[in-house]
Design an enzyme around this catalytic site. Structure first.
Site, PDB file in Angstrom:
ATOM      1  CG  HIS A 146      -3.842  -0.753   6.248  1.00 16.40           C
ATOM      2  ND1 HIS A 146      -3.853  -0.586   7.611  1.00 16.40           N
ATOM      3  CD2 HIS A 146      -2.817   0.014   5.793  1.00 16.40           C
ATOM      4  CE1 HIS A 146      -2.891   0.248   7.953  1.00 16.40           C
ATOM      5  NE2 HIS A 146      -2.256   0.629   6.868  1.00 16.40           N
ATOM      6  CG  HIS A 201      -0.357   0.065   2.543  1.00 19.61           C
ATOM      7  ND1 HIS A 201       0.556  -0.852   3.013  1.00 19.61           N
ATOM      8  CD2 HIS A 201      -0.533   0.963   3.545  1.00 19.61           C
ATOM      9  CE1 HIS A 201       0.904  -0.534   4.243  1.00 19.61           C
ATOM     10  NE2 HIS A 201       0.270   0.584   4.599  1.00 19.61           N
ATOM     11  CG  ASP A 258       4.663   2.922   7.510  1.00 21.22           C
ATOM     12  OD1 ASP A 258       3.748   3.303   6.760  1.00 21.22           O
ATOM     13  OD2 ASP A 258       4.516   2.006   8.350  1.00 21.22           O
ATOM     14  CG  HIS A 259       4.368   0.168   4.146  1.00 19.75           C
ATOM     15  ND1 HIS A 259       4.429  -1.188   4.405  1.00 19.75           N
ATOM     16  CD2 HIS A 259       3.837   0.746   5.252  1.00 19.75           C
ATOM     17  CE1 HIS A 259       3.935  -1.412   5.607  1.00 19.75           C
ATOM     18  NE2 HIS A 259       3.571  -0.254   6.151  1.00 19.75           N
ATOM     19  CG  HIS A 269      -0.414   4.059   4.808  1.00 17.49           C
ATOM     20  ND1 HIS A 269      -1.103   3.204   5.634  1.00 17.49           N
ATOM     21  CD2 HIS A 269      -1.340   4.894   4.262  1.00 17.49           C
ATOM     22  CE1 HIS A 269      -2.406   3.519   5.605  1.00 17.49           C
ATOM     23  NE2 HIS A 269      -2.564   4.527   4.768  1.00 17.49           N
ATOM     24  CG  ASP A 293       0.732  -1.579   7.533  1.00 18.23           C
ATOM     25  OD1 ASP A 293       1.689  -2.363   7.654  1.00 18.23           O
ATOM     26  OD2 ASP A 293       0.840  -0.344   7.617  1.00 18.23           O
ATOM     27  CG  HIS A 344       3.993  -2.818  10.334  1.00 20.23           C
ATOM     28  ND1 HIS A 344       3.090  -2.183  11.160  1.00 20.23           N
ATOM     29  CD2 HIS A 344       4.224  -1.951   9.315  1.00 20.23           C
ATOM     30  CE1 HIS A 344       2.780  -1.006  10.648  1.00 20.23           C
ATOM     31  NE2 HIS A 344       3.465  -0.831   9.530  1.00 20.23           N
TER      32      HIS A 344
HETATM   33 ZN   LIG Z   1       2.815   0.562   8.001  1.00 21.33          ZN
HETATM   34 ZN   LIG Z   2      -0.244   1.427   6.536  1.00 23.21          ZN
END
Ligand SMILES: [Zn+2]
Ligand SMILES: [Zn+2]
Length: 307
Positions: free
Chosen positions: A141, A61, A65-66, A63, A212, A270
């Protein structure tokens, strides 16, 4: 067999010991990075994985942090001639953000210097070789249009060397043809069919990688009978309300998924620095004993079950 290397295992922000989400799945000469959080380049170097052939990047996805690590990684690839092309896979929702990051910030009108393919993925098969395939499946998510990925080898029939010896089939091309399911004629005129030297079909290895996820119970059918499930454990049950609010899982929920899906092994990643590792493990292992908590640079060999 698939080999897994964890590059980053922290949720949301890095900690002293953990980088942001990224892992690499390897099969023979193929390598697939799943997610690319900030700092992934340095983790690649420290892990010894190296950049070579790291040209398939699957995103769960969009976000930050990815995906933020893609900016630095692409900038290095652009200066490094050994990479022929970069393929980045994700939902359109994810790719829109990646497009802004790469074309708006990194490239700003400059050519990438190699084919840079943003490949929209929908649930279903997305990549196939003669030994395995990768399938994407939908994941809940926080409205992020997320995907998980199943890596699965095709069933294969083992070559029975004893049977081949008894039939006096010389080593070499004849045996190779038989393994590939072709009938052969030996020099003495005997015709040998594959069934005479191949054993019962055995299932291939199945590895499921989830990013996530809220409501992990919805994934049972996709990850059923996995030899390993990699999924998150951002919260513990004591903060179930937070997990639900932010669309994440608790260690207990992830363990329930592994148990109900009849998985062989569960690997958690995670994780939040609010909890101690042993508390996360204890919560999951109470439900699913064969649970591991991945640390950065941990490697796992995932093999098909023997039964
Ligand atoms: Zn994450
Ligand atoms: Zn996420």
């Amino acid at each position: 067999m698939f080999e897994l290397v964890f590059l980053g295992t922290s949720a949301s922000a890095p900690s002293i010991r953990r980088g942001l989400s990224s892992l690499v799945v390897m099969h023979d000469e193929y390598r697939f990075m799943v997610d690319c959080g900030e700092g992934t380049q340095r983790q690649i170097l420290r892990s010894g994985v190296g950049f070579k052939r790291l040209n398939h990047i699957l995103l769960t996805h969009g976000h930050l942090d990815h995906i933020l690590g893609l900016a630095g990684l692409l900038s290095t690839f652009m200066r490094w001639e050994a990479i022929e092309e970069v393929n980045i896979y994700g939902t359109q929702h994810t790719l829109d953000r990646v497009h802004d990051l790469l074309y708006g910030v990194v490239l700003r009108g400059q050519e990438p210097g190699m084919p840079l393919n943003l490949i929209e993925v929908r649930p279903g098969p997305i990549f196939r070789t003669n030994k395995f395939e990768i399938r994407a499946f939908p994941v809940d998510h926080r409205g992020s249009s997320s995907l998980g990925y199943v890596f699965e080898e095709f069933p294969h029939r083992p070559f029975l060397t004893d049977a081949a010896e008894r039939l006096d089939i010389p080593p070499g091309p004849w045996r190779k043809d038989l393994v590939q399911g072709k009938e052969i004629t030996l020099q003495d005129g005997r015709v040998i069919s594959p069934d005479m030297v191949l054993g019962e079909a055995r299932p291939g290895t199945k590895l499921s990688v989830v990013g996530d996820v809220g409501k992990p119970f919805k994934l049972i059918d996709y990850v059923r009978d996995s030899d390993a499930i990699v999924t998150e454990a951002t919260y513990l049950t004591e903060e179930l309300d937070m997990a639900e609010k932010f669309g994440h899982s608790t260690a207990e929920q992830s363990a329930q998924l592994a148990k109900q899906a009849n998985a062989k092994m569960l690997i958690l990643n995670h994780v939040s620095r609010r909890y101690r590792d042993d508390a996360i493990l204890a919560e999951a292992q109470a439900i699913f004993p064969n649970t591991h908590l991945a640390a950065d640079f941990d490697t796992f060999q995932i093999k098909a079950r023997e039964d």
